[in-house]
Enzyme design. Structure first.
Site, PDB file in Angstrom:
ATOM      1  N   HIS A  43       1.301   4.836  -2.430  1.00 17.39           N
ATOM      2  CA  HIS A  43       0.926   5.661  -3.578  1.00 17.39           C
ATOM      3  C   HIS A  43       2.190   6.328  -4.101  1.00 17.39           C
ATOM      4  CE1 HIS A  43      -3.433   5.479  -2.478  1.00 17.39           C
ATOM      5  NE2 HIS A  43      -2.916   5.300  -1.270  1.00 17.39           N
ATOM      6  N   GLU A  62     -11.203   3.423   6.214  1.00 19.78           N
ATOM      7  CA  GLU A  62     -10.135   4.324   6.662  1.00 19.78           C
ATOM      8  C   GLU A  62     -10.822   5.441   7.463  1.00 19.78           C
ATOM      9  OE1 GLU A  62      -8.203   6.628   3.558  1.00 19.78           O
ATOM     10  OE2 GLU A  62      -6.505   7.166   4.859  1.00 19.78           O
ATOM     11  N   ASP A  69       1.843   4.051   2.771  1.00 19.37           N
ATOM     12  CA  ASP A  69       0.801   4.893   2.174  1.00 19.37           C
ATOM     13  C   ASP A  69       1.379   6.056   1.350  1.00 19.37           C
ATOM     14  OD1 ASP A  69      -1.828   5.411   1.543  1.00 19.37           O
ATOM     15  OD2 ASP A  69      -2.418   6.173   3.506  1.00 19.37           O
ATOM     16  N   ASP A  70       1.687   7.171   2.014  1.00 19.67           N
ATOM     17  CA  ASP A  70       2.225   8.364   1.337  1.00 19.67           C
ATOM     18  C   ASP A  70       3.407   8.885   2.153  1.00 19.67           C
ATOM     19  OD1 ASP A  70      -0.041   8.874  -0.743  1.00 19.67           O
ATOM     20  OD2 ASP A  70      -1.080   8.586   1.165  1.00 19.67           O
ATOM     21  N   HIS A  88      -9.553   1.028  -1.033  1.00 21.67           N
ATOM     22  CA  HIS A  88      -9.498   1.677   0.275  1.00 21.67           C
ATOM     23  C   HIS A  88     -10.899   1.588   0.880  1.00 21.67           C
ATOM     24  CE1 HIS A  88      -5.741   3.259  -1.213  1.00 21.67           C
ATOM     25  NE2 HIS A  88      -5.568   4.102  -0.222  1.00 21.67           N
ATOM     26  N   HIS A 132       0.862  -1.196   0.000  1.00 23.15           N
ATOM     27  CA  HIS A 132       0.000   0.000   0.000  1.00 23.15           C
ATOM     28  C   HIS A 132       0.892   1.238   0.000  1.00 23.15           C
ATOM     29  CE1 HIS A 132      -3.795   2.116   1.880  1.00 23.15           C
ATOM     30  NE2 HIS A 132      -3.091   2.955   1.117  1.00 23.15           N
TER      31      HIS A 132
HETATM   32  N1  HPA Z   1      -6.646   7.433   1.387  1.00 20.23           N
HETATM   33  C1  HPA Z   1      -7.358   7.736   0.303  1.00 20.23           C
HETATM   34  N2  HPA Z   1      -6.802   8.185  -0.812  1.00 20.23           N
HETATM   35  C2  HPA Z   1      -5.489   8.325  -0.852  1.00 20.23           C
HETATM   36  C3  HPA Z   1      -4.697   8.034   0.243  1.00 20.23           C
HETATM   37  C4  HPA Z   1      -5.315   7.552   1.415  1.00 20.23           C
HETATM   38  O1  HPA Z   1      -4.692   7.248   2.462  1.00 20.23           O
HETATM   39  N3  HPA Z   1      -3.431   8.308  -0.127  1.00 20.23           N
HETATM   40  C5  HPA Z   1      -3.447   8.727  -1.404  1.00 20.23           C
HETATM   41  N4  HPA Z   1      -4.700   8.747  -1.850  1.00 20.23           N
HETATM   42 ZN    ZN Z   2      -3.730   4.837   0.552  1.00 20.08          ZN
END
Ligand code: HPA
Ligand code: ZN
Length: 334
Positions: free
Chosen positions: A16, A197, A275-276, A194, A14
């Site tokens: 991006h 969350e 994630d990011d 996703h 996971h």
């Molecule tokens: N959630 C939803 N969209 C996203 C995320 C996330 O954590 N990171 C990049 N796009």
């Molecule tokens: Zn994500």
């Protein structure tokens, strides 16, 4: 322990790619492409990374991605992430990209995927890092736009392992994308989404039952539904959990509240992911370290989390066996 966690063979499921765009590279690409950023320095940009929720982050994330223009930009972005993988012993990765973030700005789909794919091929040939690229649909856009994106991806299906669903979860439930997910699955693509969350546990159920996904991204709100937790464990449905992301986006007040180890102990096939990382303060090792420091994760738990990352990856059978063997070798050697 920090060195142990860094050196532990791991997969990332996971991530991006646009979220791995470090401020330094963002400024370099802005200069290369004659784009003026609304920040005077890398430090000022980093200071803006203080997010009240998912949407506050997404606003900056889409703005940042606008510096990506050429095939070489997408290569450089992906390669910078691969260099991190090499440093942290991430030996398999299944990164996401968001084509619509780029095609909506007039960047051709081909430019995006060619740059990313070339870097992933180099990762394999230079470092032996295997990968599977996942194309995400932006859920705040229409299902029609997702269908259009799927069509643009058709000439490149050999370079894409699956589809995903990201962006604003609130108000954009899984059912909105039922038909496009069905079509993609018919085309032979795997599916993730996703869910759970910021949205409710029901979104996890709907992602499974309506979108028929193979894994759930995040999924931490499943904890609100004990029956769902039992189902996830029984059906061995993996969750790609992102601890630093969840605390930065206030899904949990702080790391001590995070439920990843609780779910692990309840038999849910959880994995750790970043994630990011450019926006949330750490790559994969940092996420593992946070679990050790703030939740008391043991070595045995860390190894189980790493094992899950290989077991529930989309790697082919033979590669999966290699990945698991590498983990076993590493753990025996210590
Ligand atoms: N959630 C939803 N969209 C996203 C995320 C996330 O954590 N990171 C990049 N796009
Ligand atoms: Zn994500």
């Amino acid at each position: 322990m920090d060195q142990f966690l860094n050196d532990l063979p791991k997969a990332e499921l996971h991530l991006h790619l646009e979220g791995s765009l470090e401020p330094e590279l963002m400024f370099a690409l802005a200069e290369r492409n004659s784009i003026v950023l609304p920040y005077s320095s890398v430090e000022q940009l980093r200071q803006a990374y203080d997010f009240a929720n998912l949407q506050a982050f997404l606003d900056l994330y889409y703005q940042g991605a606008a510096v990506l223009q050429t095939e070489q930009d997408f290569y450089d972005l992906t390669w910078a992430y691969i260099e991190r993988c090499k440093t942290e012993n991430v030996i398999h990765t299944e990164p996401f990209f968001d084509p619509q973030t780029h095609t909506d700005r007039g960047i051709p789909f081909a430019t995006v995927i060619k740059g990313i794919s070339r870097a992933l091929r180099d990762a394999e040939s230079k470092y032996g890092i295997s990968s599977g690229l996942i194309m995400c649909f932006l859920r705040h856009l229409s299902e029609e736009a997702a269908f259009d994106t799927l069509q643009q991806a058709e000439p490149y299906l050999d370079q894409i392992i699956g589809i995903g669903l990201d962006s604003s979860e609130q108000g954009n439930p899984p059912a909105k994308f039922e038909r496009v997910f069905a079509k993609a699955r018919d085309m032979g693509l795997l599916a993730v989404a996703h869910a759970g969350e910021e949205g409710p546990a029901q979104n996890v159920i709907d992602a499974l039952d309506i979108l028929k996904v193979d894994r759930i991204d995040h999924g931490v709100r499943a904890i609100d539904d004990p029956e769902l937790i039992k189902r996830l464990a029984a059906e061995k449905i993996a969750l790609t959990v992102c601890p630093l992301s969840n605390t930065r986006l206030k899904v949990f007040d702080d790391m001590s509240q995070h439920n990843i180890l609780q779910m692990l102990e309840q038999g849910v096939k959880v994995t750790v992911n970043s994630d990011d990382p450019a926006y949330f303060g750490g790559y994969l090792t940092e996420n593992f370290i946070a679990l050790e420091k703030e939740l008391g994760m043991t070595r045995a738990q860390a190894i189980e989390l790493a094992r899950n990352s290989f077991e529930y990856s989309f790697a082919k059978k033979e590669r999966k066996a290699e990945l698991l063997a590498e983990l076993d070798r590493h753990c025996v050697a210590r």
